[in-house]
Design a protein around this motif. Structure first.
Motif, PDB file in Angstrom:
ATOM      1  N   LYS A 144      40.051  38.222  51.272  1.00 13.01           N
ATOM      2  CA  LYS A 144      40.422  39.592  50.895  1.00 13.01           C
ATOM      3  C   LYS A 144      40.816  40.451  52.088  1.00 13.01           C
ATOM      4  O   LYS A 144      41.383  41.529  51.914  1.00 13.01           O
ATOM      5  N   LYS A 178      41.380  31.901  42.115  1.00 14.80           N
ATOM      6  CA  LYS A 178      41.682  33.222  41.561  1.00 14.80           C
ATOM      7  C   LYS A 178      42.010  34.209  42.686  1.00 14.80           C
ATOM      8  O   LYS A 178      42.978  34.969  42.613  1.00 14.80           O
ATOM      9  N   ILE A 179      41.199  34.203  43.740  1.00 14.91           N
ATOM     10  CA  ILE A 179      41.436  35.113  44.868  1.00 14.91           C
ATOM     11  C   ILE A 179      42.721  34.731  45.608  1.00 14.91           C
ATOM     12  O   ILE A 179      43.487  35.598  46.043  1.00 14.91           O
ATOM     13  N   GLN A 181      45.321  33.481  44.321  1.00 14.98           N
ATOM     14  CA  GLN A 181      46.396  34.018  43.472  1.00 14.98           C
ATOM     15  C   GLN A 181      46.500  35.541  43.620  1.00 14.98           C
ATOM     16  O   GLN A 181      47.571  36.081  43.895  1.00 14.98           O
ATOM     17  N   ASP A 182      45.367  36.224  43.462  1.00 11.07           N
ATOM     18  CA  ASP A 182      45.403  37.690  43.414  1.00 11.07           C
ATOM     19  C   ASP A 182      45.737  38.317  44.763  1.00 11.07           C
ATOM     20  O   ASP A 182      46.329  39.387  44.817  1.00 11.07           O
ATOM     21  N   TYR A 183      45.333  37.676  45.857  1.00  8.17           N
ATOM     22  CA  TYR A 183      45.577  38.228  47.195  1.00  8.17           C
ATOM     23  C   TYR A 183      46.689  37.482  47.934  1.00  8.17           C
ATOM     24  O   TYR A 183      46.937  37.730  49.110  1.00  8.17           O
ATOM     25  N   ASN A 184      47.337  36.569  47.256  1.00  6.59           N
ATOM     26  CA  ASN A 184      48.446  35.806  47.836  1.00  6.59           C
ATOM     27  C   ASN A 184      48.071  35.151  49.170  1.00  6.59           C
ATOM     28  O   ASN A 184      48.760  35.299  50.178  1.00  6.59           O
ATOM     29  N   TYR A 217      46.209  28.103  38.264  1.00  5.84           N
ATOM     30  CA  TYR A 217      46.458  29.459  38.776  1.00  5.84           C
ATOM     31  C   TYR A 217      47.832  29.494  39.420  1.00  5.84           C
ATOM     32  O   TYR A 217      48.449  28.465  39.689  1.00  5.84           O
TER      33      TYR A 217
END
Ligand SMILES: [Zn+2]
Ligand SMILES: [Zn+2]
Length: 274
Positions: A144, A178-179, A181-184, A217
């Motif tokens: 993150k 998931k992270i 994906q969400d944070y590229n 994902y």
């Protein structure tokens, strides 16, 4: 797809071998167009702890000189990038961010080897008990921060375990994906680990189960040779890894952006100081 590698060590980490220049020549001979050199980073510890698996702080100047010299010397044959492989040590991330800015580091890769700091001696490869959750929490928090170009060997928790995946580990793999994906933050298919798997006859990392989860994902994957000796930059190994990774339904990338550490500092988007 260009043949590239952003995960390369030097002898300064005390468990890699050969001259820096030999590594660069091997990369050229084996068809790499871009070589990112990313040795295990030094840290500035509060204590007098001396890590056995990374360069010391006073060895960094020579590392920098060498990488920048080789980058210039071989610029017609290969593009060299100046990186480091780093853990996520919350108490030292301010120092690391400043260090990246001061030294013009192009990128960090995230090798989540230790929990807390390595002064605590909690190695996360094959960790047990509460540190399984600790491994995944650290992966997630580190990803993150925006500090890392990608997560190296995401399945490190399987090291020396025989590759047995418990429900807890499976759930953790979902968290990582998931992270990612969400944070590229791309995920690495680790080719040094692939060599180990082939020698052992079973999978630890990379692990088929992990990449099947990743395919659920919208993640990006990148090959990382994790070269600790010139033989690790073998084109045949690269091709074999690409063939294996291509069987999973994930987008494979061949480059990572340089990271703007000044911007991270200026925008105060640092999450380790919440
Ligand atoms: Zn290493
Ligand atoms: Zn490495």
């Amino acid at each position: 797809m260009r043949q590239t590698n952003f995960h390369t060590h030097t002898s300064r980490c005390h468990h890699a071998y050969g001259e820096d220049e030999e590594m660069v020549r091997a990369a050229i001979q084996n068809g790499f167009e871009v070589l990112g050199i990313s040795d295990h980073t030094c840290w500035k510890y509060d204590s007098d702890f001396v890590a056995h698996m990374r360069m010391k702080l006073d060895e960094f100047a020579n590392y920098k000189d060498s990488v920048l010299y080789l980058k210039d010397r071989y610029k017609k044959q290969i593009e060299i990038r100046f990186g480091l492989e780093a853990e996520y040590f919350p108490k030292y991330m301010d120092w690391l961010l400043d260090f990246c800015i001061e030294n013009g580091i192009d990128y960090l890769i995230f090798g989540n080897h230790y929990y807390g700091t390595d002064e605590d001696h909690i190695y996360l490869g094959g960790a047990k008990g509460e540190y399984i959750k600790g491994y995944f929490d650290t992966c997630v928090e580190g990803m993150k921060t925006g500090m890392y170009a990608y997560l190296a060997h995401p399945e490190l928790i399987l090291r020396d375990t025989g590759g047995f995946i418990t429900p807890e580990i499976e759930e953790g793999f979902h968290r990582i994906c998931k992270i990612s994906q969400d944070y590229n933050v791309p995920l690495e298919f680790n080719v040094l680990g692939m060599q180990h798997n082939m020698r052992m006859g079973y999978e630890e990392y990379p692990h088929t189960k992990f990449w099947q989860i990743a395919a659920q994902y919208n993640v990006k994957a990148i090959l990382g040779m994790d070269a600790h000796r010139v033989g690790d930059l073998d084109q045949k190994l690269y091709n074999l890894a690409l063939e294996k990774l291509s069987k999973f339904d994930v987008e494979i990338i061949d480059d990572v952006p340089s990271i703007d550490y000044k911007k991270i500092k200026a925008e105060k988007i640092k999450v380790w100081q919440k």
